[in-house]
Design a protein around this motif. Structure first.
Motif, mmCIF file in Angstrom:
data_model
loop_
_atom_site.group_PDB
_atom_site.id
_atom_site.type_symbol
_atom_site.label_atom_id
_atom_site.label_comp_id
_atom_site.label_asym_id
_atom_site.label_seq_id
_atom_site.Cartn_x
_atom_site.Cartn_y
_atom_site.Cartn_z
ATOM 1 N N VAL A 142 -25.128 -25.626 49.329
ATOM 2 C CA VAL A 142 -26.486 -25.930 48.884
ATOM 3 C C VAL A 142 -26.614 -25.477 47.441
ATOM 4 O O VAL A 142 -26.384 -24.309 47.124
ATOM 5 C CB VAL A 142 -27.524 -25.207 49.765
ATOM 6 C CG1 VAL A 142 -28.941 -25.481 49.264
ATOM 7 C CG2 VAL A 142 -27.390 -25.649 51.217
ATOM 8 N N LYS A 143 -26.992 -26.395 46.564
ATOM 9 C CA LYS A 143 -27.043 -26.105 45.129
ATOM 10 C C LYS A 143 -28.497 -26.046 44.654
ATOM 11 O O LYS A 143 -29.274 -26.963 44.892
ATOM 12 C CB LYS A 143 -26.274 -27.178 44.352
ATOM 13 C CG LYS A 143 -24.805 -27.273 44.756
ATOM 14 C CD LYS A 143 -24.033 -28.274 43.924
ATOM 15 C CE LYS A 143 -24.468 -29.703 44.190
ATOM 16 N NZ LYS A 143 -23.600 -30.686 43.511
ATOM 17 N N PRO A 147 -29.189 -20.274 42.057
ATOM 18 C CA PRO A 147 -28.305 -19.862 43.145
ATOM 19 C C PRO A 147 -27.664 -21.041 43.850
ATOM 20 O O PRO A 147 -28.189 -22.156 43.854
ATOM 21 C CB PRO A 147 -29.266 -19.130 44.090
ATOM 22 C CG PRO A 147 -30.568 -19.841 43.894
ATOM 23 C CD PRO A 147 -30.614 -20.211 42.433
ATOM 24 N N ASP A 148 -26.507 -20.798 44.447
ATOM 25 C CA ASP A 148 -25.862 -21.743 45.349
ATOM 26 C C ASP A 148 -25.586 -21.006 46.651
ATOM 27 O O ASP A 148 -25.408 -19.782 46.656
ATOM 28 C CB ASP A 148 -24.541 -22.263 44.776
ATOM 29 C CG ASP A 148 -24.739 -23.156 43.553
ATOM 30 O OD1 ASP A 148 -25.845 -23.697 43.388
ATOM 31 O OD2 ASP A 148 -23.784 -23.291 42.771
ATOM 32 N N PRO A 188 -23.854 -31.552 48.272
ATOM 33 C CA PRO A 188 -24.973 -32.362 47.793
ATOM 34 C C PRO A 188 -25.887 -31.572 46.868
ATOM 35 O O PRO A 188 -26.014 -30.343 46.999
ATOM 36 C CB PRO A 188 -25.701 -32.737 49.088
ATOM 37 C CG PRO A 188 -25.438 -31.566 49.984
ATOM 38 C CD PRO A 188 -24.043 -31.102 49.656
ATOM 39 N N ASN A 189 -26.547 -32.282 45.934
ATOM 40 C CA ASN A 189 -27.632 -31.634 45.211
ATOM 41 C C ASN A 189 -28.894 -31.721 46.070
ATOM 42 O O ASN A 189 -28.874 -32.256 47.182
ATOM 43 C CB ASN A 189 -27.820 -32.230 43.816
ATOM 44 C CG ASN A 189 -28.122 -33.726 43.852
ATOM 45 O OD1 ASN A 189 -28.749 -34.230 44.798
ATOM 46 N ND2 ASN A 189 -27.698 -34.451 42.826
ATOM 47 N N ALA A 245 -34.389 -25.474 51.100
ATOM 48 C CA ALA A 245 -33.050 -26.015 50.841
ATOM 49 C C ALA A 245 -32.019 -25.392 51.781
ATOM 50 O O ALA A 245 -31.135 -26.083 52.299
ATOM 51 C CB ALA A 245 -32.663 -25.774 49.384
ATOM 52 N N LEU A 246 -32.125 -24.077 52.012
ATOM 53 C CA LEU A 246 -31.213 -23.426 52.940
ATOM 54 C C LEU A 246 -31.375 -23.989 54.354
ATOM 55 O O LEU A 246 -30.395 -24.195 55.075
ATOM 56 C CB LEU A 246 -31.453 -21.921 52.950
ATOM 57 C CG LEU A 246 -31.040 -21.147 51.691
ATOM 58 C CD1 LEU A 246 -31.423 -19.681 51.834
ATOM 59 C CD2 LEU A 246 -29.560 -21.277 51.423
ATOM 60 N N ARG A 247 -32.624 -24.216 54.762
ATOM 61 C CA ARG A 247 -32.859 -24.778 56.092
ATOM 62 C C ARG A 247 -32.230 -26.160 56.217
ATOM 63 O O ARG A 247 -31.579 -26.478 57.227
ATOM 64 C CB ARG A 247 -34.360 -24.864 56.363
ATOM 65 C CG ARG A 247 -34.684 -25.253 57.806
ATOM 66 C CD ARG A 247 -36.097 -25.758 57.954
ATOM 67 N NE ARG A 247 -36.299 -27.015 57.225
ATOM 68 C CZ ARG A 247 -35.874 -28.195 57.663
ATOM 69 N NH1 ARG A 247 -35.202 -28.299 58.802
ATOM 70 N NH2 ARG A 247 -36.100 -29.282 56.959
ATOM 71 N N GLN A 248 -32.399 -26.990 55.173
ATOM 72 C CA GLN A 248 -31.810 -28.327 55.209
ATOM 73 C C GLN A 248 -30.281 -28.256 55.197
ATOM 74 O O GLN A 248 -29.605 -29.046 55.868
ATOM 75 C CB GLN A 248 -32.307 -29.150 54.014
ATOM 76 C CG GLN A 248 -33.776 -29.515 54.097
ATOM 77 C CD GLN A 248 -34.196 -30.482 52.993
ATOM 78 O OE1 GLN A 248 -33.404 -30.850 52.120
ATOM 79 N NE2 GLN A 248 -35.457 -30.889 53.017
#
Length: 526
Positions: free
Chosen positions: A185-186, A196-197, A148-149, A168-171
């Motif tokens: 995670v993008k 980063p991804d 997902p974006n 974003a990392l937590r999600q």
């Protein structure tokens, strides 16, 4: 259809990769982008259409969804006949379509499934209702990887889009824990110069996903971003079908997409957000691309990694411990001893007297350099062969070169010995230039200034230039298979060059991580 029919055939030269997605008549996104991405990354593309769209680079003006019964007939027609190595799923559009694809997955059991949940338009508008989102979540539990974006990640866990990389990392961890599936995670929707991804691997039970591998990337300054999510997910599916390694698949697909974005300006497609250049790596049919251009571009990521290694950083700023530097010189002397023999074998295979003499002179220079390293820097006389054993990285590098000589291809051998010239010179130029930025006084006081000055040797620069010319000539005369072997041999040697520098860690290896440490490729996050 019986599940065993969909078993992977990884290891074939061209894996079969199926895209299940919507159609984009402008060619930049959807199933058209998937077909290009799969093809560009070394797969045979198959396609099943979930929806027809009326769209171009300016936007979508209409969507037509065929009956789900016909969608199932398409899926069955493909899987009844063709062995699938990977499946990429994109636009679904409705709960009925998502459940249809889920039912087919249950029946067929493909070995690899990458789900790109197309749920949020570029404008931020939701494309799926709550029932369809729940159906996508059920589908995600059947996938190998979900990509997902940032807005889509928020929708999947019922939260607002993340406003920071850490959020974003937590999600991403939360989603991985919920569905028991790897999540990519993008960071493309977040502000900043880097992009980063993170590959978050499931494990440890619900709510406790396993490690996260972060792959840094630069943000390419372009508006041509139409279809980037489609292209990346299908590239990852293809590279995993080839490599069998998620980390390698993400790294290779990410590097390919970054280059495709960078080359997008050469396309002239539409008046809005244009597509990426999926086939940027293919040589122009009007003129064959030199091998050195192909090899240099192919190893851009490795060169970037080399310049960030603790050894190179410590050598540049002078903080490298003397013991680490001495260890590096010792291994370099042992390597040059064996490298000289490989160069002599290269001379024996050379097609012209001029090239034979060149490689023999280089072999002699290696032996002289090895002796000088012992006398001037290590304070010893070089002993007989076998009295000093190389470390594992040096041994592996030398074994690679010796194995290449055994195959007897002059072109491949030239490609394998070239990085020792070219990458060494490039690193030397970088270090020397960084030191000289501080002025002559700083250079004179540098603990490794005398060593760094050797990088400016014009004889070595001339030899590097000649080796590159020979490689380009050998490439022009080689067969298609030999050209592929040359690129692979160069890449392997470049990888060993990186590992050779990394074997001597330097002072920063045990130091506290920098504020950007969590963005470096391959870092395992807590």
């Amino acid at each position: 259809m019986e599940p065993h029919r969909a078993a992977t055939s990884r290891g074939r030269a061209l894996p079969n990769v199926l895209s299940i997605a919507g159609s984009d008549p402008s060619g930049g996104a959807g199933i058209q982008a998937d077909v290009k991405s799969i093809s560009a990354n070394g797969g045979y593309a198959l396609a099943v259409v979930t929806a027809l769209t009326a769209q171009n680079t300016m936007g979508v003006t209409g969507v037509h969804t065929p009956p789900v019964e016909f969608l199932r007939r398409q899926l069955d027609a493909v899987s009844d006949d063709i062995l699938l190595d990977a499946v990429k799923i994109g636009m679904l559009g409705s709960e009925e379509v998502a459940d249809c694809v889920a039912g087919w997955l249950d029946d067929v059991r493909p070995a690899v499934v990458v789900l790109d949940p197309v749920m949020v338009a570029t404008s931020g508008a939701r494309l799926l209702d709550d029932d369809a989102v729940r159906a996508v979540l059920r589908l995600a539990a059947r996938a190998s990887l979900v990509t997902p974006n940032i807005p889509e990640l928020g929708v999947l866990i019922g939260a607002a889009p993340a406003g920071s990389w850490q959020e974003a990392l937590r999600q991403g961890r939360e989603l991985a824990g919920r569905v028991g599936t790897a999540v990519l995670v993008k960071g493309g929707h977040l502000p900043g110069p880097r992009c980063p991804d993170a590959l978050i691997l499931p494990g440890g039970g619900a709510g406790h996903p396993g490690e996260a591998l972060v792959f840094d990337g630069r943000r390419v300054g372009t508006d041509n971003t139409h279809g980037t999510g489609c292209s990346l997910s299908s590239a990852i599916a293809t590279r995993y079908a080839v490599t069998g390694d998620w980390s390698a698949a993400v790294r290779e697909a990410k590097g390919w997409l970054e280059a495709a974005l960078g080359a997008s300006a050469s396309l002239r497609v539409g008046r809005g957000a244009g597509p990426v250049h999926h086939f940027h790596a293919l040589p122009d049919p009007r003129h064959r691309q030199p091998f050195t251009d192909l090899a240099w571009r192919d190893t851009a990521g490795l060169r970037h990694e080399i310049l960030q290694l603790p050894f190179v950083v410590g050598l540049t700023d002078g903080s490298l411990p003397a013991a680490d530097f001495a260890g590096y010189l010792r291994e370099d002397a042992l390597y040059l001893r064996e490298y000289a023999g490989v160069l002599a074998r290269t001379a024996a295979l050379a097609p012209t007297e001029t090239e034979q003499l060149f490689w023999l002179q280089c072999a002699t220079s290696c032996l002289e350099t090895e002796a000088e390293l012992h006398r001037s820097w290590l304070g010893t006389e070089p002993g007989p062969r076998g009295t000093d054993l190389p470390g594992p990285v040096t041994r592996a590098y030398c074994d690679h070169l010796v194995a290449t000589t055994a195959r007897g291809s002059y072109a491949e051998l030239v490609a394998s010995v070239l990085p020792c010239f070219w990458l060494y010179a490039a690193v030397g130029d970088y270090v020397r230039d960084q030191v000289r930025q501080d002025g002559g006084a700083a250079e004179a006081a540098h603990p490794y200034g005398a060593w760094i000055a050797t990088y400016a040797d014009p004889v070595f620069a001339e030899a590097t230039a000649e080796a590159k010319l020979i490689a380009d000539r050998a490439h022009r005369a080689a067969s298609p298979d030999e050209r592929d072997a040359m690129l692979l041999a160069f890449r392997w040697s470049a990888t060993y060059e990186r590992d050779f520098f990394d074997a001597h860690r330097g002072p920063s290896a045990d130091a506290a991580p920098s504020e950007h440490a969590d963005l470096r490729e391959g870092v395992v996050l807590p």
